[in-house]
Design an enzyme around this catalytic site. Sequence first.
Site, short mmCIF file in Angstrom:
data_model
loop_
_atom_site.label_atom_id
_atom_site.label_comp_id
_atom_site.label_asym_id
_atom_site.label_seq_id
_atom_site.Cartn_x
_atom_site.Cartn_y
_atom_site.Cartn_z
N ARG A 115 0.88 -1.22 -0.12
CA ARG A 115 -0.03 0.01 0.01
C ARG A 115 0.82 1.38 -0.11
O ARG A 115 0.62 2.07 0.54
CB ARG A 115 -0.84 0.06 1.09
CG ARG A 115 -1.77 -1.30 1.18
CD ARG A 115 -2.78 -1.23 -0.06
NE ARG A 115 -3.50 -2.43 -0.16
CZ ARG A 115 -3.36 -3.56 -0.55
NH1 ARG A 115 -2.20 -3.73 -1.21
NH2 ARG A 115 -3.91 -4.61 -0.41
N CYS A 129 -11.33 -0.36 2.70
CA CYS A 129 -10.76 -0.81 4.07
C CYS A 129 -10.21 0.37 5.00
O CYS A 129 -9.72 1.01 4.24
CB CYS A 129 -9.55 -1.60 4.02
SG CYS A 129 -10.09 -3.45 3.19
N GLU A 181 -5.66 3.06 6.65
CA GLU A 181 -5.73 3.07 5.03
C GLU A 181 -6.20 4.25 4.32
O GLU A 181 -5.67 4.76 3.38
CB GLU A 181 -6.21 1.69 4.75
CG GLU A 181 -5.75 1.56 3.13
CD GLU A 181 -5.93 -0.03 3.00
OE1 GLU A 181 -6.18 -0.37 1.73
OE2 GLU A 181 -5.37 -0.87 3.76
#
Length: 306
Positions: A169, A216, A287
């Site tokens: 990520r 998420c 996130e």
Amino acid sequence: MSESRTGAKVERLPLARYTTLGVGGESEVWFVSTHEQLAEAMEQPYRILGGGSNLVISDEGVPERVIRLSGPFAERDLEPDPTLSGDTEIVTGWVGGGVPLPGLVRALQKLGLSNLEGTVGIPGQVGGSVWMNAGTRFGEMFDGLHTIEIATPDGVKQVTPADLNWGYRNSGIPRNHIVTRVRLKLKRGTPGEVQARMDAADHARKGQPKNKTPGCAFKNPTLPGGQKVSAGLLIDQAGLKGTRVGNAMIAPEHANFIVNLGGATAADVHALLEVIREKVGVPMELEYELWPERPELSQAQTAELR
């Protein structure tokens, strides 16, 4: 709507219409379609807004210019570059940062081109998806990248994945840089083979909520000893599924998703994030992107495991 000196379209608009969560106040939006327009937009403090997933924008909006890629920056050329392609692998022409990722993945499947099917179902645009290396456990954006064109405050440059310190990520691209275009590196296959891999990835998403959501909320944390654990499992074990503040709720289907039941505000979402921080005893990193930034919610906390 007005025009800038280079022809960019400029208008004050509610940002909620550009996010998958459906919240966000009014801000000045610049629609840019050339490098010249983009350079002008970057002369003052700015933010780049793509598909609006993975993002929670304040109810008051943001004071900076908000840049949207349009025109050629939202077009794709999937023809193989004959100078870079071979029998088993191809490199495409340029794909704009403003291209919607779901449509790109479907187009690649029809062509029998593999490497990005693990991103199926991610609702963002190419530029933002590259910037955060979006993905699932079945694959991520950097699986299919050959060249990345980046607009920086000092001009436009092209890099390869090997030039970046990318990982889970994270692309390694600085926050004030904009992914304008990419060339894809893809494996040749058949539409059926690619569809089968997309089906496997899509099946794993069946338990995810259908309401408006940024995606998420937290990255999966790593426990002492190096074991990575599901953020959703930790939130579920804290008994937080279905917890509601205003019209925002921790999804009953999957605890790592916050959903908009209709009319939710960013303040509702922030309050739920604070509840999760308080109740889950494992340091977790957000996130989501928060506009404006709120470090007390975004960064991994240092609390000991309970």
